[in-house]
Design an enzyme around this catalytic site. Sequence first.
Site, PDB file in Angstrom:
ATOM      1  N   TYR A   1       0.838  -1.210   0.000  1.00  8.21           N
ATOM      2  CA  TYR A   1       0.000   0.000   0.000  1.00  8.21           C
ATOM      3  C   TYR A   1       0.869   1.256   0.000  1.00  8.21           C
ATOM      4  O   TYR A   1       0.659   2.169  -0.802  1.00  8.21           O
ATOM      5  CB  TYR A   1      -0.911  -0.024   1.228  1.00  8.21           C
ATOM      6  CG  TYR A   1      -1.904   1.124   1.304  1.00  8.21           C
ATOM      7  CD1 TYR A   1      -3.081   1.074   0.561  1.00  8.21           C
ATOM      8  CD2 TYR A   1      -1.679   2.224   2.112  1.00  8.21           C
ATOM      9  CE1 TYR A   1      -4.005   2.113   0.618  1.00  8.21           C
ATOM     10  CE2 TYR A   1      -2.583   3.265   2.182  1.00  8.21           C
ATOM     11  CZ  TYR A   1      -3.761   3.203   1.444  1.00  8.21           C
ATOM     12  OH  TYR A   1      -4.671   4.234   1.509  1.00  8.21           O
TER      13      TYR A   1
ATOM     14  N   LYS B   1       0.933   3.970  -2.999  1.00  4.77           N
ATOM     15  CA  LYS B   1       0.470   5.353  -2.830  1.00  4.77           C
ATOM     16  C   LYS B   1       1.599   6.355  -3.096  1.00  4.77           C
ATOM     17  O   LYS B   1       1.356   7.459  -3.580  1.00  4.77           O
ATOM     18  CB  LYS B   1      -0.134   5.539  -1.436  1.00  4.77           C
ATOM     19  CG  LYS B   1      -1.459   4.774  -1.255  1.00  4.77           C
ATOM     20  CD  LYS B   1      -2.530   5.236  -2.247  1.00  4.77           C
ATOM     21  CE  LYS B   1      -3.889   4.621  -1.941  1.00  4.77           C
ATOM     22  NZ  LYS B   1      -4.942   5.118  -2.839  1.00  4.77           N
TER      23      LYS B   1
END
Length: 252
Positions: free
Chosen positions: A154, A158
């Site tokens: 993640y 991002k």
Amino acid sequence: MRLEGKKAIVTGGAGGIGRATSLAFAAEGASVAVVDLNADAAQAVADEIRAAGGTAVAIAADVSSEPDIERVVATAQQELGGIDVVFNNAGIIRRTTAVETSVEEWDRVFGVNVRAIFLMCKHVVPIMAAAGGGSIVNTGSGWGLKGGGQAISYCASKGAVVNMTRALAIDHGPQGIRVNSVNPGDVDTGMLRDEARQLGQDQAGFLAEAAERPLNRMGQPSEIAAAVVWLASDDSSYVTGSALVVDGGGIA
Ligand code: NAI
């Protein structure tokens, strides 16, 4: 009515931040294509917009798939009559370290969080350029700027969203297309509850920890939506390539 007459696509439009932004876009006068993997929930959001007198279409799609993205863009263009605004917001999280993450999970997170934005831009930029411009907003995360624990895929994805946004802004600014990222802190949505489940933590304790920040509470989806409306609208006409942080002061 800051988005009067604009045609907008919102991905992950059935989730916490996506739903709030779809409703906010419609309240500002935009026609909205609500795109989500969850067909019923996307339809419910489109119905909610129509019930309030707005214009909306629900499109069930997996944004990590190029054929799905092509269908989304074609359908939105046909049903709404153009595309002026895209909010690339669908996202997933896996709360694991590098050691615990399988290659399949890594690829899935990057497929939804990163490849989907590349694919959407690949297919929507030519349409916006031909129309003289547009505004694209991508959902990053505070963890895409500073990192975080037990979320390796993640955080990496991002970080990619934030820098891909800058690259897109450089490439397509001359065509009148602005591209910015909105980077939320902890926002009260299904994703946070799912994180507590993934980590095997007590939900109430997890949410209480998420509220520990200068403003002393979690964010609400409508507070992210308000920032996205600004980035989507002409009010932010000289803003591109930026990473707007909306986090209650959580990122030092
Ligand atoms: P959510 O889980 O409520 O909504 C996400 C939506 O995306 C869901 O409706 C889901 O069905 C949809 N989705 C997932 N995979 C998809 C796919 N392959 N194709 C189409 N739709 C798909 O989560 P939330 O919190 O609203 O998240 C929205 C965005 O905000 C995500 O990108 C997330 O990473 C980001 N974010 C959220 C934060 C939070 O605290 N809630 C903090 C920072 C960033």
